[in-house]
Each structure stands twice: as structure tokens, then as C-alpha cells.
Design a protein around this motif. Structure first.
Motif, PDB file in Angstrom:
ATOM      1  N   ALA A   7       0.854  -1.192   0.000  1.00 12.08           N
ATOM      2  CA  ALA A   7       0.000   0.000   0.000  1.00 12.08           C
ATOM      3  C   ALA A   7       0.890   1.243   0.000  1.00 12.08           C
ATOM      4  O   ALA A   7       1.081   1.906   1.007  1.00 12.08           O
ATOM      5  CB  ALA A   7      -0.943  -0.013   1.197  1.00 12.08           C
ATOM      6  N   THR A   8       1.437   1.554  -1.165  1.00 14.35           N
ATOM      7  CA  THR A   8       2.424   2.619  -1.297  1.00 14.35           C
ATOM      8  C   THR A   8       1.905   3.849  -2.030  1.00 14.35           C
ATOM      9  O   THR A   8       2.627   4.825  -2.175  1.00 14.35           O
ATOM     10  CB  THR A   8       3.658   2.099  -2.045  1.00 14.35           C
ATOM     11  N   GLU A   9       0.674   3.787  -2.511  1.00 11.36           N
ATOM     12  CA  GLU A   9       0.146   4.880  -3.323  1.00 11.36           C
ATOM     13  C   GLU A   9      -0.731   5.798  -2.479  1.00 11.36           C
ATOM     14  O   GLU A   9      -1.658   5.340  -1.810  1.00 11.36           O
ATOM     15  CB  GLU A   9      -0.679   4.327  -4.494  1.00 11.36           C
ATOM     16  N   PHE A  10      -0.436   7.098  -2.513  1.00 11.52           N
ATOM     17  CA  PHE A  10      -1.221   8.073  -1.773  1.00 11.52           C
ATOM     18  C   PHE A  10      -2.578   8.224  -2.452  1.00 11.52           C
ATOM     19  O   PHE A  10      -2.665   8.323  -3.675  1.00 11.52           O
ATOM     20  CB  PHE A  10      -0.502   9.419  -1.739  1.00 11.52           C
ATOM     21  N   PHE A  11      -3.635   8.231  -1.665  1.00 11.91           N
ATOM     22  CA  PHE A  11      -5.000   8.332  -2.190  1.00 11.91           C
ATOM     23  C   PHE A  11      -5.741   9.400  -1.400  1.00 11.91           C
ATOM     24  O   PHE A  11      -5.678   9.431  -0.179  1.00 11.91           O
ATOM     25  CB  PHE A  11      -5.715   6.986  -2.045  1.00 11.91           C
ATOM     26  N   SER A  12      -6.425  10.269  -2.106  1.00  7.57           N
ATOM     27  CA  SER A  12      -7.186  11.326  -1.448  1.00  7.57           C
ATOM     28  C   SER A  12      -8.533  11.454  -2.139  1.00  7.57           C
ATOM     29  O   SER A  12      -8.623  11.379  -3.370  1.00  7.57           O
ATOM     30  CB  SER A  12      -6.416  12.645  -1.544  1.00  7.57           C
ATOM     31  N   MET A  13      -9.582  11.631  -1.344  1.00  2.15           N
ATOM     32  CA  MET A  13     -10.916  11.823  -1.912  1.00  2.15           C
ATOM     33  C   MET A  13     -11.623  12.914  -1.129  1.00  2.15           C
ATOM     34  O   MET A  13     -11.367  13.118   0.057  1.00  2.15           O
ATOM     35  CB  MET A  13     -11.716  10.526  -1.865  1.00  2.15           C
ATOM     36  N   THR A  14     -12.497  13.621  -1.812  1.00  2.00           N
ATOM     37  CA  THR A  14     -13.275  14.670  -1.179  1.00  2.00           C
ATOM     38  C   THR A  14     -14.748  14.369  -1.398  1.00  2.00           C
ATOM     39  O   THR A  14     -15.171  14.067  -2.509  1.00  2.00           O
ATOM     40  CB  THR A  14     -12.926  16.056  -1.763  1.00  2.00           C
ATOM     41  N   TYR A  15     -15.493  14.431  -0.313  1.00  2.00           N
ATOM     42  CA  TYR A  15     -16.935  14.219  -0.367  1.00  2.00           C
ATOM     43  C   TYR A  15     -17.573  15.405   0.340  1.00  2.00           C
ATOM     44  O   TYR A  15     -17.427  15.556   1.553  1.00  2.00           O
ATOM     45  CB  TYR A  15     -17.314  12.903   0.320  1.00  2.00           C
ATOM     46  N   GLY A  16     -18.206  16.270  -0.437  1.00  2.00           N
ATOM     47  CA  GLY A  16     -18.716  17.516   0.146  1.00  2.00           C
ATOM     48  C   GLY A  16     -17.544  18.381   0.547  1.00  2.00           C
ATOM     49  O   GLY A  16     -16.684  18.685  -0.265  1.00  2.00           O
ATOM     50  N   GLU A  17     -17.477  18.727   1.808  1.00  2.00           N
ATOM     51  CA  GLU A  17     -16.374  19.542   2.303  1.00  2.00           C
ATOM     52  C   GLU A  17     -15.377  18.739   3.118  1.00  2.00           C
ATOM     53  O   GLU A  17     -14.505  19.309   3.777  1.00  2.00           O
ATOM     54  CB  GLU A  17     -16.932  20.682   3.147  1.00  2.00           C
ATOM     55  N   ILE A  18     -15.474  17.422   3.075  1.00  2.00           N
ATOM     56  CA  ILE A  18     -14.591  16.556   3.856  1.00  2.00           C
ATOM     57  C   ILE A  18     -13.601  15.869   2.926  1.00  2.00           C
ATOM     58  O   ILE A  18     -13.983  15.248   1.942  1.00  2.00           O
ATOM     59  CB  ILE A  18     -15.401  15.497   4.628  1.00  2.00           C
ATOM     60  N   THR A  19     -12.331  15.999   3.242  1.00  2.00           N
ATOM     61  CA  THR A  19     -11.280  15.318   2.494  1.00  2.00           C
ATOM     62  C   THR A  19     -10.670  14.244   3.375  1.00  2.00           C
ATOM     63  O   THR A  19     -10.358  14.482   4.536  1.00  2.00           O
ATOM     64  CB  THR A  19     -10.187  16.306   2.050  1.00  2.00           C
ATOM     65  N   VAL A  20     -10.536  13.060   2.790  1.00  2.00           N
ATOM     66  CA  VAL A  20      -9.927  11.921   3.478  1.00  2.00           C
ATOM     67  C   VAL A  20      -8.768  11.449   2.616  1.00  2.00           C
ATOM     68  O   VAL A  20      -8.884  11.357   1.397  1.00  2.00           O
ATOM     69  CB  VAL A  20     -10.954  10.780   3.679  1.00  2.00           C
ATOM     70  N   SER A  21      -7.641  11.155   3.245  1.00  2.00           N
ATOM     71  CA  SER A  21      -6.488  10.647   2.501  1.00  2.00           C
ATOM     72  C   SER A  21      -5.871   9.484   3.260  1.00  2.00           C
ATOM     73  O   SER A  21      -6.076   9.320   4.456  1.00  2.00           O
ATOM     74  CB  SER A  21      -5.462  11.752   2.273  1.00  2.00           C
ATOM     75  N   GLY A  22      -5.125   8.688   2.526  1.00  2.00           N
ATOM     76  CA  GLY A  22      -4.453   7.535   3.110  1.00  2.00           C
ATOM     77  C   GLY A  22      -3.676   6.796   2.025  1.00  2.00           C
ATOM     78  O   GLY A  22      -3.289   7.392   1.023  1.00  2.00           O
ATOM     79  N   TRP A  23      -3.497   5.503   2.217  1.00  2.00           N
ATOM     80  CA  TRP A  23      -2.647   4.704   1.335  1.00  2.00           C
ATOM     81  C   TRP A  23      -3.420   3.523   0.769  1.00  2.00           C
ATOM     82  O   TRP A  23      -4.187   2.874   1.459  1.00  2.00           O
ATOM     83  CB  TRP A  23      -1.419   4.214   2.103  1.00  2.00           C
ATOM     84  N   VAL A  24      -3.203   3.249  -0.532  1.00  2.00           N
ATOM     85  CA  VAL A  24      -3.809   2.107  -1.215  1.00  2.00           C
ATOM     86  C   VAL A  24      -2.740   1.400  -2.036  1.00  2.00           C
ATOM     87  O   VAL A  24      -1.639   1.921  -2.224  1.00  2.00           O
ATOM     88  CB  VAL A  24      -4.977   2.545  -2.136  1.00  2.00           C
ATOM     89  N   THR A  25      -3.076   0.237  -2.551  1.00  2.00           N
ATOM     90  CA  THR A  25      -2.142  -0.473  -3.422  1.00  2.00           C
ATOM     91  C   THR A  25      -2.197   0.124  -4.827  1.00  2.00           C
ATOM     92  O   THR A  25      -3.178   0.784  -5.201  1.00  2.00           O
ATOM     93  CB  THR A  25      -2.480  -1.978  -3.501  1.00  2.00           C
ATOM     94  N   LEU A  26      -1.176  -0.098  -5.605  1.00  2.00           N
ATOM     95  CA  LEU A  26      -1.131   0.384  -6.986  1.00  2.00           C
ATOM     96  C   LEU A  26      -2.289  -0.204  -7.787  1.00  2.00           C
ATOM     97  O   LEU A  26      -2.921   0.493  -8.582  1.00  2.00           O
ATOM     98  CB  LEU A  26       0.214   0.030  -7.629  1.00  2.00           C
ATOM     99  N   ASN A  27      -2.598  -1.481  -7.576  1.00  2.00           N
ATOM    100  CA  ASN A  27      -3.703  -2.124  -8.281  1.00  2.00           C
ATOM    101  C   ASN A  27      -5.027  -1.423  -7.987  1.00  2.00           C
ATOM    102  O   ASN A  27      -5.816  -1.149  -8.897  1.00  2.00           O
ATOM    103  CB  ASN A  27      -3.784  -3.600  -7.913  1.00  2.00           C
ATOM    104  N   VAL A  28      -5.283  -1.105  -6.732  1.00  2.00           N
ATOM    105  CA  VAL A  28      -6.514  -0.397  -6.359  1.00  2.00           C
ATOM    106  C   VAL A  28      -6.553   0.971  -7.027  1.00  2.00           C
ATOM    107  O   VAL A  28      -7.569   1.352  -7.618  1.00  2.00           O
ATOM    108  CB  VAL A  28      -6.638  -0.260  -4.825  1.00  2.00           C
ATOM    109  N   LEU A  29      -5.476   1.714  -6.955  1.00  2.00           N
ATOM    110  CA  LEU A  29      -5.433   3.043  -7.559  1.00  2.00           C
ATOM    111  C   LEU A  29      -5.732   2.973  -9.054  1.00  2.00           C
ATOM    112  O   LEU A  29      -6.532   3.757  -9.574  1.00  2.00           O
ATOM    113  CB  LEU A  29      -4.072   3.692  -7.316  1.00  2.00           C
TER     114      LEU A  29
END
Length: 73
Positions: A7-29
Motif C-alpha cells: 500500500a504505497t500509493e497516496f490516495f485522497s478523496m473529497t466528499y462535500g467539504e470533507i477530504t480523506v487521505s491515506g494509502w492504497v495499493t497500486l492495483n486499487v489506484l
């Protein structure tokens, strides 16, 4: 649960005014970016200064899905 080593890939998502970030695998990304319907874990998720732990997400067409996908997806 600690992130798996792949799980080396940085992942960020925004839903409304909330941003969540973390780590996922390259395949998931790659699958999220391709618009696949996918259920996956964002490891060590954070929102602002709040640690959320591991967060299960469902995505479809590159966006957060408004429904829960079955685990086998």
C-alpha cells in the motif's frame, strides 16, 4: 491494522467539504482511476488531524459510490 507493504500509493478523496487521505495499493489506484466498480481499503486514513484508521470505500465510475458493495467485488 498497519498498512500492508504494497500500500504505497497516496490516495485522497473529497466528499462535500470533507477530504480523506491515506494509502492504497497500486492495483486499487489503477482500478479506481479506470472507473471500475470496486470495494477497497484506504489504510491509515486521515481527515484533517483526525486519524480514521483503515477505511472501507466503495467506488464506481471513479467516484465514491452511494451504496455498499459486496465484499467479493
Amino acid at each position: 491494522m498497519p498498512s500492508p507493504p504494497e500500500a504505497t500509493e497516496f490516495f485522497s478523496m473529497t466528499y462535500g467539504e470533507i477530504t480523506v487521505s491515506g494509502w492504497v495499493t497500486l492495483n486499487v489506484l489503477r482500478r479506481v482511476e479506470a472507473g471500475e466498480v470496486i470495494r477497497f481499503t484506504v489504510y491509515e486514513a486521515m481527515s484533517e488531524d483526525i486519524a480514521l484508521g483503515d477505511l472501507i470505500c466503495s467506488f464506481a465510475a471513479g467516484k465514491l459510490a452511494p451504496f455498499r458493495l459486496p465484499e467479493e467485488i
